[in-house]
Design an enzyme around this catalytic site. Structure first.
Site, PDB file in Angstrom:
ATOM      1  N   HIS A 133     -47.100  14.704  11.462  1.00  0.00           N
ATOM      2  CA  HIS A 133     -46.428  13.808  10.509  1.00  0.00           C
ATOM      3  C   HIS A 133     -45.915  14.609   9.300  1.00  0.00           C
ATOM      4  CE1 HIS A 133     -46.742   9.592   8.406  1.00  0.00           C
ATOM      5  NE2 HIS A 133     -45.504  10.044   8.478  1.00  0.00           N
ATOM      6  N   HIS A 189     -51.034  12.478  14.127  1.00  0.00           N
ATOM      7  CA  HIS A 189     -51.437  11.869  12.855  1.00  0.00           C
ATOM      8  C   HIS A 189     -52.953  11.899  12.721  1.00  0.00           C
ATOM      9  CE1 HIS A 189     -47.513   9.795  12.275  1.00  0.00           C
ATOM     10  NE2 HIS A 189     -47.494   9.830  13.604  1.00  0.00           N
ATOM     11  N   CYS A 209     -51.025  14.350   6.303  1.00  0.00           N
ATOM     12  CA  CYS A 209     -51.234  13.878   7.678  1.00  0.00           C
ATOM     13  C   CYS A 209     -50.560  14.807   8.689  1.00  0.00           C
ATOM     14  CB  CYS A 209     -50.678  12.464   7.814  1.00  0.00           C
ATOM     15  SG  CYS A 209     -50.827  11.780   9.471  1.00  0.00           S
ATOM     16  N   LYS A 230     -46.567  14.641   3.272  1.00  0.00           N
ATOM     17  CA  LYS A 230     -47.888  14.060   3.442  1.00  0.00           C
ATOM     18  C   LYS A 230     -48.810  15.132   3.978  1.00  0.00           C
ATOM     19  CE  LYS A 230     -46.210   9.490   4.826  1.00  0.00           C
ATOM     20  NZ  LYS A 230     -47.011   8.382   4.355  1.00  0.00           N
ATOM     21  N   TYR A 276     -49.759   3.445  16.314  1.00  0.00           N
ATOM     22  CA  TYR A 276     -49.942   4.615  17.185  1.00  0.00           C
ATOM     23  C   TYR A 276     -50.057   4.215  18.660  1.00  0.00           C
ATOM     24  CZ  TYR A 276     -52.013   6.101  12.657  1.00  0.00           C
ATOM     25  OH  TYR A 276     -52.276   6.344  11.338  1.00  0.00           O
TER      26      TYR A 276
HETATM   27 ZN   LIG Z   1     -49.332  10.070   9.848  1.00  0.00          ZN
END
Ligand SMILES: [Zn+2]
Length: 213
Positions: A124, A10, A132, A130, A45
Site C-alpha cells: 500500500h 496491507h 501500510c 502510509k 481485502y
Molecule cells: Zn493498506
C-alpha cells in the site's frame, strides 16, 4: 473472473495481541464490520492472514476490492493482521510473525499460479504516504524464506544445465581442431546454440528469479 495482474499487500494496523484467543473468522467479521461502517459493501481485502498464519478469505476474488485508492481494478488485496505503530521501512519480522511470512509467500505463489498475468506485487505504501503494510514489499520479496526451495536446487534444472555445459564443452573441443574462418563460424554457431538453450530455459529462469526476489 475479472482480469487480475497485481497484488497489493496491507496490514490491519491492529496490535499484535488484538483479539488473541478468538477465531480468525471472528476477527475477519469484525474487520468486515469496520469496513461496512465506512459505507463499503463488504470487507475491502480479498484475503486476511492471521498471526498464526491462518489465511481467511475476505471479499470474493471476482469482485473488485476496496483497499488501495486508484489501484483496486485488476488487483487483489491481502492484509496481514498486526502492524500497529509500524513504519514503512520496518523489517517484516518487526511487526509480523514467521507463520505470516510463510503463509503470505505461499498465498502469493498460489495466486501467481492461478492468475499468470500477475506482474506486480506491491505494498500500500507504494501508492500513498502510509506505513501500510509496515515493511518494504519489494525488499521483503528479495529476501530468502526458509520455507522455499530454490528452483536452481531442483534436479531437473541441474540436469538441464549439465546438458548445456556438456554441449558447449564438446563444441569448444571441436572448434580448437579447426582453423581460421572455420573457427570463427563455429564459434558463432555455438553462441547461437547457447542463446537458444537460454531461451528454452527462460521460463525456468524466470520462475527461479521470482523465487529469490
Ligand atoms: Zn493498506
Amino acid at each position: 473472473m475479472r482480469p487480475i495482474n497485481h497484488i497489493v499487500i496491507h496490514c490491519t494496523a491492529t496490535r499484535a495481541d488484538w483479539r488473541s484467543g478468538s477465531k480468525t473468522s471472528a476477527k475477519v467479521s469484525e474487520i468486515r464490520r469496520w469496513h461496512k461502517d465506512r459505507g463499503w459493501s463488504d470487507i475491502g481485502y480479498h484475503f486476511v492472514i492471521d498471526r498464526d498464519g491462518t489465511v481467511a478469505k475476505g471479499r470474493p476474488l471476482d469482485r473488485i476490492g476496496a483497499h488501495v485508492k486508484g489501484h483496486n481494478t485488476g488487483s487483489i488485496g491481502i492484509s496481514l493482521m498486526g502492524g500497529h505503530g509500524s513504519s514503512e521501512n520496518d523489517a517484516f519480522d518487526d511487526n509480523f510473525t514467521l507463520a505470516q511470512d510463510r503463509a503470505l509467500r505461499g498465498l502469493l505463489d498460489k495466486l501467481q499460479g492461478q492468475f499468470p498475468a500477475i506482474n506486480r506485487i506491491t505494498g500500500h505504501n507504494n501508492f500513498s504516504a502510509k506505513a501500510c503494510p509496515g515493511f518494504n514489499v519489494s525488499r521483503w520479496l528479495k529476501g530468502k524464506s526458509p520455507a522455499r526451495e530454490s528452483v536452481m536446487q531442483s534436479t531437473t534444472t541441474q540436469a538441464s544445465i549439465a546438458q548445456i555445459g556438456a554441449s558447449v564443452g564438446g563444441g569448444a573441443t571441436a572448434i580448437a581442431a579447426l582453423d581460421g574462418t572455420a573457427q570463427l563460424v563455429a564459434v558463432g554457431v555455438v553462441g547461437v546454440i547457447a542463446l537458444l538453450a537460454i531461451y528454452i530455459m527462460r521460463e525456468r529462469i524466470k520462475k527461479w528469479a521470482r523465487g529469490i526476489k
